[in-house]
Design a protein around this motif. Structure first.
Motif, short mmCIF file in Angstrom:
data_model
loop_
_atom_site.label_atom_id
_atom_site.label_comp_id
_atom_site.label_asym_id
_atom_site.label_seq_id
_atom_site.Cartn_x
_atom_site.Cartn_y
_atom_site.Cartn_z
N LEU A 43 47.66 49.85 55.12
CA LEU A 43 46.54 49.12 54.53
C LEU A 43 45.91 49.90 53.38
CD1 LEU A 43 44.98 46.49 54.83
CD2 LEU A 43 43.39 47.66 56.35
N SER A 44 45.95 51.21 53.47
CA SER A 44 45.44 52.05 52.37
C SER A 44 46.27 51.85 51.11
CB SER A 44 45.45 53.52 52.78
OG SER A 44 44.59 53.76 53.89
N ILE A 45 47.58 51.73 51.28
CA ILE A 45 48.46 51.47 50.12
C ILE A 45 48.12 50.10 49.51
CG2 ILE A 45 50.85 51.08 49.39
CD1 ILE A 45 51.71 53.03 51.62
N VAL A 46 47.91 49.10 50.38
CA VAL A 46 47.51 47.77 49.89
C VAL A 46 46.20 47.88 49.12
CG1 VAL A 46 46.81 45.45 50.57
CG2 VAL A 46 48.71 46.57 51.75
N TRP A 47 45.25 48.67 49.64
CA TRP A 47 43.95 48.84 48.98
C TRP A 47 44.11 49.48 47.60
CZ3 TRP A 47 41.08 52.96 47.16
CH2 TRP A 47 39.73 52.70 46.86
N VAL A 48 45.00 50.46 47.49
CA VAL A 48 45.26 51.11 46.20
C VAL A 48 45.80 50.08 45.21
CG1 VAL A 48 46.70 52.79 44.98
CG2 VAL A 48 45.59 53.42 47.14
N PHE A 49 46.78 49.27 45.65
CA PHE A 49 47.32 48.22 44.79
C PHE A 49 46.23 47.25 44.34
CE2 PHE A 49 51.91 48.40 46.62
CZ PHE A 49 52.22 49.41 45.71
N GLN A 50 45.43 46.80 45.32
CA GLN A 50 44.40 45.81 45.02
C GLN A 50 43.33 46.38 44.10
OE1 GLN A 50 46.69 43.67 46.27
NE2 GLN A 50 44.88 42.40 46.31
N THR A 51 42.98 47.63 44.30
CA THR A 51 41.99 48.28 43.43
C THR A 51 42.52 48.40 42.01
OG1 THR A 51 41.12 49.53 45.32
CG2 THR A 51 40.54 50.31 43.12
N PHE A 52 43.80 48.75 41.89
CA PHE A 52 44.42 48.85 40.57
C PHE A 52 44.39 47.50 39.86
CE2 PHE A 52 48.31 48.07 38.10
CZ PHE A 52 48.13 49.00 37.07
N PHE A 53 44.78 46.44 40.57
CA PHE A 53 44.77 45.11 39.97
C PHE A 53 43.36 44.69 39.57
CE2 PHE A 53 48.57 44.24 42.93
CZ PHE A 53 49.46 44.70 41.97
N PHE A 54 42.39 45.05 40.42
CA PHE A 54 41.01 44.67 40.15
C PHE A 54 40.49 45.37 38.89
CE2 PHE A 54 36.39 44.66 41.25
CZ PHE A 54 36.24 43.28 41.30
N VAL A 55 40.75 46.67 38.78
CA VAL A 55 40.33 47.43 37.59
C VAL A 55 41.06 46.91 36.35
CG1 VAL A 55 40.33 49.70 36.49
CG2 VAL A 55 39.73 49.49 38.92
N ARG A 57 42.10 43.92 35.85
CA ARG A 57 41.50 42.63 35.50
C ARG A 57 40.17 42.83 34.79
NH1 ARG A 57 42.79 37.61 34.05
NH2 ARG A 57 41.30 36.06 34.79
N ILE A 58 39.39 43.82 35.20
CA ILE A 58 38.12 44.12 34.54
C ILE A 58 38.36 44.54 33.08
CG2 ILE A 58 36.17 45.73 34.46
CD1 ILE A 58 36.23 45.80 37.50
N ILE A 59 39.36 45.41 32.87
CA ILE A 59 39.70 45.87 31.52
C ILE A 59 40.22 44.71 30.68
CG2 ILE A 59 41.21 47.38 30.18
CD1 ILE A 59 41.14 49.33 32.56
N GLU A 60 41.04 43.84 31.30
CA GLU A 60 41.66 42.73 30.58
C GLU A 60 40.63 41.70 30.13
OE1 GLU A 60 45.61 40.02 31.33
OE2 GLU A 60 44.10 40.03 32.91
N THR A 61 39.66 41.40 31.00
CA THR A 61 38.68 40.34 30.70
C THR A 61 37.40 40.89 30.09
OG1 THR A 61 37.77 40.47 32.95
CG2 THR A 61 39.57 38.90 32.57
N GLY A 62 37.14 42.17 30.26
CA GLY A 62 35.91 42.76 29.75
C GLY A 62 34.68 42.37 30.54
N ARG A 63 34.88 41.94 31.78
CA ARG A 63 33.75 41.54 32.64
C ARG A 63 34.12 41.78 34.10
NH1 ARG A 63 35.44 36.89 35.03
NH2 ARG A 63 36.98 35.62 33.88
N PHE A 64 33.12 41.61 34.97
CA PHE A 64 33.38 41.72 36.41
C PHE A 64 34.03 40.41 36.87
CE2 PHE A 64 32.21 42.12 40.94
CZ PHE A 64 32.65 43.42 41.15
N PRO A 65 35.28 40.44 37.34
CA PRO A 65 36.04 39.20 37.57
C PRO A 65 35.71 38.48 38.87
CG PRO A 65 37.40 41.10 38.06
CD PRO A 65 36.08 41.64 37.58
#
Length: 277
Positions: A43-55, A57-65
């Motif tokens: 689950l920690s590995i899943v969390w790392v993946f999800q956190t990476f995707f989330f960050v 997305r923030i960089i891509e959109t320039g906002r909190f997604p």
């Protein structure tokens, strides 16, 4: 190309999450600390993946997604995974951890496979097809585990009757002792139960995406959830009521016979299961 690569990582996250839920279920029923540790790290590995995707997305959109429903679902899944990891580290509440992760898996699966969030129609269509494949694979694996559990219960009843009738011989010696047969039947059901649960979750998501007139009262849908309920009753009788021996073996045999009825009879009555297989 980038979208497809990110999608593959999403799918890997789903698979790792499913394995984590399976191990958390083993720990939930059997107080297995080793299973808990492996589940935590998966689950920690899943969390790392999800956190990476989330960050990303923030960089891509320039906002909190969190402005669309699918962005909100993703953030909600990330919150559930984060809370689950924190709870697992700070306190020992197996019931809460397992069901939190089942809910997290449901939300993450909806976010991953919903076609409206993908820019490319080809990617969306491929994801829906792969969702169906994962659903069928997980369900068949669950049925395989239940089948082996059924065989062990049959051997238990055979061995029990041979011992009761005092029929000593080669046949008796070739069958494992009652305790081992009972334990193996139980372990296989522990594996099959969460696999079936997660497979049904993915199947319902696929049905809502792909089928225009999906009904909860479809024979196969009702039958599949009835199978889930019957095996839940098996665990209730075994763990809560502490039923052992011949009675629990007969209950397991009956549960598997109902599974066969659902697979062959209810499947033939289903409105949609016959044509996608």
């Amino acid at each position: 190309m980038l979208e497809m690569n990110i999608t593959r990582l999403y799918e890997l996250s789903i698979i790792l999450y499913a394995l984590s839920v399976l191990l958390y279920f083993i720990d939930f029923l059997d107080n297995n600390r080793k299973a808990n540790r492996v589940a935590f790290w998966l689950l920690s590995i899943v969390w790392v993946f999800q956190t990476f995707f989330f960050v990303f997305r923030i960089i891509e959109t320039g906002r909190f997604p969190v402005l669309s429903i699918f962005e909100g679902l993703y953030f909600y899944a990330w919150v559930l995974i984060t809370l689950s990891l924190i709870i697992n580290r700070l306190m020992r509440i197996d019931f809460l951890i397992f069901f939190t992760n089942v809910l997290g898996f449901l939300v993450l699966a909806i976010h991953t496979f919903a076609p409206v969030q993908h820019q490319s129609p080809a990617v969306a269509e491929q994801l829906v097809s792969e969702l169906l494949m994962i659903h069928i694979t997980m369900t068949i694996l669950a049925y395989g585990a239940f089948s082996l559990s059924f065989v062990f219960s049959l051997l238990y009843i055979l061995q029990y009757n041979l011992l009761k009738q005092k029929k000593w011989g080669k046949r008796l010696l070739r069958i494992e002792d009652l305790a081992k047969l009972d334990h193996m039947s139980y372990v296989l059901n522990i594996i099959g139960m969460p696999m079936l649960l997660l497979g049904l979750i993915l199947g319902v998501i696929w049905a809502y995406i792909k089928i225009e007139q999906f009904h909860w009262y479809d024979a196969k849908v009702l039958g599949s959830f009835a199978v889930l309920g019957i095996y839940s009753f098996y665990f209730y009788k075994r763990i809560v009521k502490e039923v052992q021996g011949k009675e629990i073996a007969l209950l397991n045999i009956g549960s598997f016979l109902f599974l066969l009825i659902n697979f062959f009879l209810f499947g033939s009555l289903s409105r949609f299961h016959f044509w996608y297989s």
